[in-house]
Design a protein around this motif. Structure first.
Motif, mmCIF file in Angstrom:
data_model
loop_
_atom_site.group_PDB
_atom_site.id
_atom_site.type_symbol
_atom_site.label_atom_id
_atom_site.label_comp_id
_atom_site.label_asym_id
_atom_site.label_seq_id
_atom_site.Cartn_x
_atom_site.Cartn_y
_atom_site.Cartn_z
ATOM 1 N N SER A 69 18.866 41.421 55.169
ATOM 2 C CA SER A 69 17.614 41.604 55.890
ATOM 3 C C SER A 69 17.511 40.580 57.014
ATOM 4 O O SER A 69 17.679 39.379 56.788
ATOM 5 C CB SER A 69 16.427 41.445 54.928
ATOM 6 N N ILE A 70 17.258 41.059 58.222
ATOM 7 C CA ILE A 70 17.184 40.166 59.381
ATOM 8 C C ILE A 70 15.988 39.230 59.270
ATOM 9 O O ILE A 70 16.086 38.032 59.558
ATOM 10 C CB ILE A 70 17.111 40.990 60.683
ATOM 11 N N ASN A 71 14.850 39.738 58.804
ATOM 12 C CA ASN A 71 13.651 38.911 58.704
ATOM 13 C C ASN A 71 13.652 38.029 57.465
ATOM 14 O O ASN A 71 13.329 36.837 57.525
ATOM 15 C CB ASN A 71 12.403 39.795 58.706
ATOM 16 N N LEU A 72 13.998 38.612 56.318
ATOM 17 C CA LEU A 72 13.898 37.881 55.051
ATOM 18 C C LEU A 72 15.142 37.072 54.731
ATOM 19 O O LEU A 72 15.102 36.202 53.860
ATOM 20 C CB LEU A 72 13.625 38.855 53.902
ATOM 21 N N LYS A 73 16.270 37.368 55.410
ATOM 22 C CA LYS A 73 17.545 36.689 55.149
ATOM 23 C C LYS A 73 18.008 36.899 53.712
ATOM 24 O O LYS A 73 18.664 36.032 53.127
ATOM 25 C CB LYS A 73 17.440 35.184 55.438
ATOM 26 N N LYS A 74 17.698 38.071 53.135
ATOM 27 C CA LYS A 74 18.065 38.377 51.756
ATOM 28 C C LYS A 74 19.161 39.441 51.732
ATOM 29 O O LYS A 74 19.119 40.399 52.491
ATOM 30 C CB LYS A 74 16.850 38.897 50.975
ATOM 31 N N LYS A 75 20.128 39.255 50.811
ATOM 32 C CA LYS A 75 21.164 40.264 50.621
ATOM 33 C C LYS A 75 20.563 41.466 49.912
ATOM 34 O O LYS A 75 19.815 41.342 48.949
ATOM 35 C CB LYS A 75 22.300 39.688 49.771
ATOM 36 N N ARG A 76 20.928 42.667 50.355
ATOM 37 C CA ARG A 76 20.478 43.908 49.746
ATOM 38 C C ARG A 76 21.664 44.876 49.657
ATOM 39 O O ARG A 76 22.671 44.722 50.350
ATOM 40 C CB ARG A 76 19.372 44.569 50.583
ATOM 41 N N ALA A 77 21.515 45.878 48.812
ATOM 42 C CA ALA A 77 22.437 47.012 48.793
ATOM 43 C C ALA A 77 21.688 48.215 49.352
ATOM 44 O O ALA A 77 20.528 48.435 49.011
ATOM 45 C CB ALA A 77 22.914 47.294 47.371
ATOM 46 N N ILE A 78 22.333 48.980 50.214
ATOM 47 C CA ILE A 78 21.684 50.142 50.818
ATOM 48 C C ILE A 78 22.467 51.400 50.464
ATOM 49 O O ILE A 78 23.626 51.548 50.839
ATOM 50 C CB ILE A 78 21.567 50.003 52.347
ATOM 51 N N LYS A 79 21.810 52.271 49.710
ATOM 52 C CA LYS A 79 22.395 53.553 49.330
ATOM 53 C C LYS A 79 21.955 54.582 50.363
ATOM 54 O O LYS A 79 20.768 54.851 50.512
ATOM 55 C CB LYS A 79 21.924 53.949 47.930
ATOM 56 N N SER A 80 22.904 55.152 51.087
ATOM 57 C CA SER A 80 22.603 56.109 52.150
ATOM 58 C C SER A 80 23.035 57.504 51.713
ATOM 59 O O SER A 80 24.190 57.714 51.341
ATOM 60 C CB SER A 80 23.322 55.712 53.436
#
Length: 501
Positions: A69-80
């Protein structure tokens, strides 16, 4: 779910009640606050909000990527999920909608967390927790099979998540080691249930008929097209058998032969690897793989099986007791003067805490949650406090705790509510968390939070007089300009720390 396949993208927020349009707010204290308020559908380019990393998984309808996340600086997984792949099939569209709606409703440490979801011209995107430990299947393959204490550690987490789902009338229908992710590749890892694409909100008075599942793990009654939520327990039994032996209980050269063996329900403990496995473990497997689901053990009862008690580590139990006592003390001291404070705490606890920060609360939560349904009742709190103070004082304390901590007025303390109330405020209210929370409420990015912005976040789907949102602003607005700036916001939240001193 009772909605059209695309209903979630224009949905009213149902976190306030099952019929949110009929729920009327008369004052600020009657506002219901929970983590689901902050799981929103977003539009626009994903790349504007996330730095997209490499693919970490793929399936027939799409893929999963690592992102930050650009704002939160948190790693995420994105299922598309490709729209073109599911747009032609009502079944696939309904499954996608079910997955989103179910993940929005869940709040449990062993169920993957959904943060938000996007729609663009080509894809639907689900933004979830990023877990670095890989699949439980990979963990098993590396070690061939697991010793009983490690198997019990993972199995207790799986059953806790399943019990929570079943208590909320959610059936998964495709439990398997590939759908169980770990937060790290170690025996102490936290387990998360993922992939709710075949899940369903079920009616306990009716039986399901659609056939879902994966060959090795599917229950016989699913193959027969008449089943209830205990199909998940059968899958758990297969997983436990696999954890302890390194092989599935029903194995053959072809899918047809495997399904035939499942329908007969015949398996054995005669292989050499079972010689060192305890009778308690075998008994639990037998109860989970009972061919007649009417006599199959429930997820709640399975958690109380003697096998789990025999496998608990004394060191882990001592650590849990220390955290348990600390959590009880913090629950008694928790104060939130206004609903706005509760909303900010809920955002921070559900959206910003790292897995490492969250872990410290999980053991304490589960120690109090004695029936294993994933939420804390007054009776469970009473049992815990009776060990610390006399019963009359405990009853009085619990009534106070429920008024302060049950922010969605459900009659229970949900997991996120527990984290908020049992954490030290200074841990939640660090400067970076406060600044990120302010940005989340300042939806137009002008540096001020207005009554209209509060209404948009906290009031979706409610019938409420606009005076409610103005009153929330006035409680915090020190300079009287009708809006909340960052300094007023921080002052409001830092009062919580000052109360604890």
């Amino acid at each position: 779910m009772g909605c059209s396949p695309l209903g979630i993208f224009g949905r009213k927020n149902e976190s306030h009640s099952e019929k949110s349009s009929e729920y009327i707010v008369n004052n600020t204290q009657s506002l219901k606050i929970d983590a689901r308020l902050f799981i929103n559908k977003r539009t626009g380019l994903l790349s504007q909000e996330y730095t997209i990393g490499p693919k970490i998984g793929a399936g027939s309808f799409g893929f999963v990527r690592e992102a930050t996340s650009i704002n939160l600086k948190k790693k995420r997984a994105i299922k598309s999920i490709k729209k073109s792949e599911i747009s032609q099939s009502l079944k696939e569209r309904a499954e996608f909608v079910a997955e989103v709606n179910i993940l929005i409703k869940t709040d449990h440490p062993n169920v993957v967390k959904l943060y938000e979801f996007y729609e663009d011209d080509r894809y639907y995107h689900l933004v979830t927790e990023f877990l670095t430990g890989g699949e439980l299947l990979d963990f098993i393959i590396k070690r061939k099979w697991l010793c009983e204490p490690i198997a019990a550690h993972f199995m207790s987490q799986l059953l806790s998540g399943v019990a929570y789902c079943h208590s909320n009338n959610i059936v998964h229908r495709d439990l398997k080691p590939e759908n169980l992710l770990l937060d790290k590749d170690t025996p102490e890892a936290l387990l998360k249930i993922i992939d709710f694409g075949t899940s369903k909100i079920f009616d306990p008075t009716k039986r399901m008929t659609h056939k879902y599942g994966t060959v090795y793990y599917v229950a016989p009654e699913v193959l027969q097209g008449y089943y209830n939520e205990k199909c998940d327990i059968w899958s758990c039994g297969v997983i436990l058998y696999l954890l302890l032996s390194g092989r599935p209980p029903f194995y053959a050269k072809s899918h047809e032969e495997i399904l035939e063996k499942i329908l007969k329900g015949h398996y054995s403990f005669e292989e050499p690897e079972w010689d060192e496995v305890s009778n308690d473990a075998k008994d639990l497997i037998n109860q989970m793989l009972h061919r007649n689901y009417n006599f199959r053990i429930s997820a709640l009862d399975a958690q109380k099986h003697p096998w789990f008690l025999s496998q608990k580590c004394n060191g882990r139990r001592l650590s849990s007791q220390v955290r348990h006592k600390s959590a009880l003390a913090n629950l008694q001291n928790f104060r939130a003067e206004c609903k706005f404070q509760q909303a900010v705490l809920t955002f921070i606890a559900s959206q910003l805490l790292t897995k490492e920060e969250s872990k410290r609360f999980i053991e304490a939560f589960k120690a109090i949650d004695t029936n294993g349904d994933g939420k804390l009742s007054k009776e469970e709190l009473l049992q815990s406090y009776k060990n610390e103070i006399n019963e009359l004082s405990a009853i009085e304390e619990i009534e106070k705790i429920m008024k302060k901590a049950d922010s969605n007025n459900s009659g229970y303390i949900d997991y996120t509510e527990f984290v908020i109330a049992s954490a030290k405020s200074e841990m939640l209210l660090c400067n970076s968390n406060l600044e990120q929370a302010f940005k989340a409420f300042d939806t137009d990015g002008n540096g001020k939070i207005s009554a209209e912005e509060l209404k948009g976040i906290l009031g979706n789907g409610l019938k409420a007089n606009d005076e409610i949102w103005l009153k929330l602003i006035k409680e915090v607005d020190e300079n009287g300009d009708g809006e909340i700036d960052i300094d007023e916001f921080k002052t409001m939240m830092m009062k919580l720390i000052n109360q604890e001193i």
